[in-house]
Write a protein that holds these residues in place. Structure first.
Motif, PDB file in Angstrom:
ATOM      1  N   ARG A 169      38.448  27.184  42.199  1.00 22.71           N
ATOM      2  CA  ARG A 169      39.947  28.074  42.218  1.00 22.71           C
ATOM      3  C   ARG A 169      40.263  28.009  43.682  1.00 22.71           C
ATOM      4  O   ARG A 169      41.528  28.275  43.179  1.00 22.71           O
ATOM      5  N   ARG A 170      39.642  28.621  44.065  1.00 25.95           N
ATOM      6  CA  ARG A 170      40.045  29.277  45.765  1.00 25.95           C
ATOM      7  C   ARG A 170      40.795  30.696  44.953  1.00 25.95           C
ATOM      8  O   ARG A 170      41.919  30.975  45.651  1.00 25.95           O
ATOM      9  N   GLN A 171      40.202  31.557  44.295  1.00 25.32           N
ATOM     10  CA  GLN A 171      41.303  32.933  43.918  1.00 25.32           C
ATOM     11  C   GLN A 171      40.781  33.745  44.691  1.00 25.32           C
ATOM     12  O   GLN A 171      39.127  33.916  44.100  1.00 25.32           O
ATOM     13  N   SER A 172      41.127  34.783  45.160  1.00 19.47           N
ATOM     14  CA  SER A 172      40.712  35.041  46.239  1.00 19.47           C
ATOM     15  C   SER A 172      41.423  36.621  46.215  1.00 19.47           C
ATOM     16  O   SER A 172      42.966  36.432  45.553  1.00 19.47           O
ATOM     17  N   GLY A 173      41.703  37.590  47.016  1.00 20.02           N
ATOM     18  CA  GLY A 173      42.687  38.908  46.773  1.00 20.02           C
ATOM     19  C   GLY A 173      42.377  39.801  45.625  1.00 20.02           C
ATOM     20  O   GLY A 173      41.885  40.082  45.066  1.00 20.02           O
ATOM     21  N   ARG A 174      43.533  39.976  45.782  1.00 15.23           N
ATOM     22  CA  ARG A 174      44.159  40.561  43.971  1.00 15.23           C
ATOM     23  C   ARG A 174      44.401  40.255  43.161  1.00 15.23           C
ATOM     24  O   ARG A 174      43.657  40.339  42.195  1.00 15.23           O
ATOM     25  N   LEU A 175      44.609  38.903  43.388  1.00 15.63           N
ATOM     26  CA  LEU A 175      44.997  38.197  42.088  1.00 15.63           C
ATOM     27  C   LEU A 175      43.431  37.874  41.803  1.00 15.63           C
ATOM     28  O   LEU A 175      43.350  37.893  40.220  1.00 15.63           O
ATOM     29  N   ARG A 176      42.652  37.318  42.143  1.00 13.99           N
ATOM     30  CA  ARG A 176      41.212  38.153  41.718  1.00 13.99           C
ATOM     31  C   ARG A 176      40.648  38.957  41.082  1.00 13.99           C
ATOM     32  O   ARG A 176      39.970  39.441  40.014  1.00 13.99           O
ATOM     33  N   GLU A 177      40.651  39.998  42.123  1.00 17.19           N
ATOM     34  CA  GLU A 177      40.131  41.251  41.887  1.00 17.19           C
ATOM     35  C   GLU A 177      40.456  42.036  40.487  1.00 17.19           C
ATOM     36  O   GLU A 177      40.733  43.039  39.735  1.00 17.19           O
ATOM     37  N   TRP A 178      42.089  41.976  40.696  1.00 17.85           N
ATOM     38  CA  TRP A 178      42.864  42.525  39.403  1.00 17.85           C
ATOM     39  C   TRP A 178      43.765  41.801  38.404  1.00 17.85           C
ATOM     40  O   TRP A 178      43.389  42.541  37.128  1.00 17.85           O
ATOM     41  N   LEU A 179      43.365  40.481  38.286  1.00 11.40           N
ATOM     42  CA  LEU A 179      43.909  39.594  37.176  1.00 11.40           C
ATOM     43  C   LEU A 179      42.482  39.213  37.044  1.00 11.40           C
ATOM     44  O   LEU A 179      42.156  38.835  35.738  1.00 11.40           O
ATOM     45  N   TRP A 180      41.952  38.381  37.169  1.00 10.38           N
ATOM     46  CA  TRP A 180      41.058  37.919  36.663  1.00 10.38           C
ATOM     47  C   TRP A 180      40.055  38.420  36.720  1.00 10.38           C
ATOM     48  O   TRP A 180      39.473  37.728  35.215  1.00 10.38           O
ATOM     49  N   GLU A 181      39.664  38.957  37.106  1.00 10.97           N
ATOM     50  CA  GLU A 181      37.304  39.540  36.948  1.00 10.97           C
ATOM     51  C   GLU A 181      38.447  40.113  36.255  1.00 10.97           C
ATOM     52  O   GLU A 181      37.254  40.744  35.095  1.00 10.97           O
ATOM     53  N   PRO A 182      38.882  41.379  36.305  1.00 16.71           N
ATOM     54  CA  PRO A 182      39.070  42.819  34.602  1.00 16.71           C
ATOM     55  C   PRO A 182      39.081  41.859  33.658  1.00 16.71           C
ATOM     56  O   PRO A 182      38.848  42.080  33.089  1.00 16.71           O
ATOM     57  N   LEU A 183      40.209  40.164  33.364  1.00 19.49           N
ATOM     58  CA  LEU A 183      40.199  40.206  32.474  1.00 19.49           C
ATOM     59  C   LEU A 183      39.111  39.290  31.733  1.00 19.49           C
ATOM     60  O   LEU A 183      38.022  39.157  31.052  1.00 19.49           O
ATOM     61  N   ALA A 184      37.831  38.826  32.888  1.00 10.87           N
ATOM     62  CA  ALA A 184      36.572  38.306  32.618  1.00 10.87           C
ATOM     63  C   ALA A 184      35.517  39.237  31.930  1.00 10.87           C
ATOM     64  O   ALA A 184      34.742  38.854  30.358  1.00 10.87           O
TER      65      ALA A 184
END
Length: 457
Positions: A169-184
């Protein structure tokens, strides 16, 4: 021969409509749902307190109650809130009007993902676009997951890891590191490189696909965990003629394809139905007698991998943070919660949580307290001049089961043994190991018992 409320005078053996073994969320959800429909229930808990893996204990030095790990609810936890409403305990939980999550970056700069009071998932998309922590390119990238937010995934769809899904889904940078990965990590208690994307998409669907903005809102208990639900549930069962016992180590005896009895330290208890609301790793030792019909379920449960959570509690000589909780992206301790609202302390008692903590769990208490204190001081300016009074560590080595692709199948609440039902967060609810999964399984077990007794509907 007289009989009153299920007690036969001639034998002095109590007879119950249902016995529930395990007084965590799943067991108490099942017990209260059955008691609500007029069944006489006995709850048997092997430990000395109620609540299972969501409880509180008294710290031996401070004398204060401490939660056995930080448990966060979400507004989409419909089964959990059904339990809380039943036992008149919703007042113990406070739900955000809309999702709001503060973060402290490595420099101590505070930013907030604050979603407007719009229908879901548009409130999340708008919140991301307003979030000053992200670049313009990162904000636009969230649009690539909008379809995933609107509908639950097919459970028979090909699986991959969360990391693979984010990359596709081409999620990268802070969007990935701060939102999706911590939520997961928080939802699945597992590294995105290992955890199932289908499991994560099921979480996202529950939080964002129904149009209710509060589904994704964070809900926190305002009292210690056992006071939030376990004690009210006990009162509910006992007020309806049931019984709740602690220090009641039980075994389920199976004969000729059916439950013969529940043995509690040599005392047989007769119940028309039994709910085994124990963790997956405790199922095998719970069962005695002719257990062959359960061999596949027991083998699959024994083969489920476990994942740890580490919680470090720190007491300071003064208040060190104003937020009730804050995310710590890029650190080993992912979240910090200020427990003053719950425990009423004048000084600050912080709980720092590390999910998916395989690397941290083996470390010693002194090392983990030091790590947590350093990360607090790095992130929170108010902690730098404060004096650390005490630190404790809670290691839950089997906090949750793995949701990696290829794990053994999870069972349903019904079993091949007549009268035996299963409950727990590890039952096949379609959800990861959460309080909501436990409550859902408990309610399903109760519904199956009611259906078999002709009281369903």
């Amino acid at each position: 021969m007289s009989e009153v409320a299920g007690w036969t005078a001639s034998t002095q053996t109590p007879v119950f409509d249902a016995a529930v073994i395990g007084a965590g969320v799943a067991g108490l959800a099942a017990a209260t749902a059955l008691a609500e429909r007029g069944l006489r229930v006995i709850v048997l808990e092997a430990r000395g307190q109620l609540g299972g893996r969501a409880t509180a204990f008294r710290d031996r030095e401070t004398g204060e109650l401490v939660d056995n790990g930080q448990h966060v609810l979400f507004g989409c936890y419909r089964q959990t809130f059904e339990l809380l409403r039943r036992i008149d305990a919703v007042r113990h939980v406070r739900v955000q009007p809309s999702l709001e999550v503060p973060y402290l970056d490595r420099t101590g700069t505070r930013t907030v993902l604050k979603c407007p009071r719009w229908p879901s998932p548009f409130h999340l998309l708008a919140g991301v676009f307003r979030w000053d922590a992200l670049s313009g390119r990162e904000k636009l990238a969230v649009l690539r997951v909008r379809r995933d937010l609107f509908a639950p995934p097919r459970r028979d769809a090909p699986d991959a890891t969360v990391a693979d899904w984010l990359t596709r889904r081409r999620q990268s940078g802070r969007l990935r590191e701060w939102l999706w990965e911590p939520l997961a990590v928080a939802a699945l208690n597992q590294s995105p490189a290992e955890a199932s994307a289908l499991a994560f998409l099921q979480v996202l669907s529950a939080m964002f696909s129904r149009g209710d903005r509060t589904d994704s809102s964070i809900a926190l208990s305002e009292v210690p965990l056992h006071e939030m639900y376990a004690l009210p549930a006990r009162h509910y069962v006992e007020q309806r003629g049931g019984e709740v016992r602690v220090n009641a180590l039980a075994r389920v005896r199976i004969e000729r394809g059916a439950v013969a009895a529940v043995d509690v330290r040599g005392e047989p208890i007769t119940a028309r139905a039994v709910v085994a609301a124990v963790p997956w790793f405790a199922l095998e030792t719970l069962l005695t007698g002719e257990t062959a019909p359960l061999s596949t379920i027991v083998a699959n449960a024994a083969a489920m991998d476990a994942k740890p959570i580490v919680t470090v509690n720190l007491w300071y000589d003064r208040t060190v943070m104003e937020d009730e909780f804050v995310g710590l992206p890029g650190r080993q301790m992912q979240w910090v919660f200020d427990k003053r609202r719950v425990f009423g302390e004048s000084a600050s008692h912080l709980s720092l949580v590390a999910s998916g903590a395989e690397l941290l769990a083996p470390q010693g208490t002194e090392a983990l307290v030091g790590l947590a204190a350093r990360e607090v001081a790095d992130a929170i300016p108010g902690a730098r001049q404060a004096r650390l009074i005490r630190g404790t560590v809670i290691r839950e080595k089997r906090a949750t089961f793995s949701v990696a692709p290829g794990q053994p199948p999870r069972p349903a609440v019904t079993t091949p043994v007549r009268g035996l039902y299963l409950a727990g967060d590890w039952i096949d609810t379609g959800l990861p190991a959460t309080i909501e999964s436990a409550a859902a399984a408990g309610h399903r077990a109760a519904a199956a018992i009611l259906e078999s007794s002709g009281r369903g509907g």
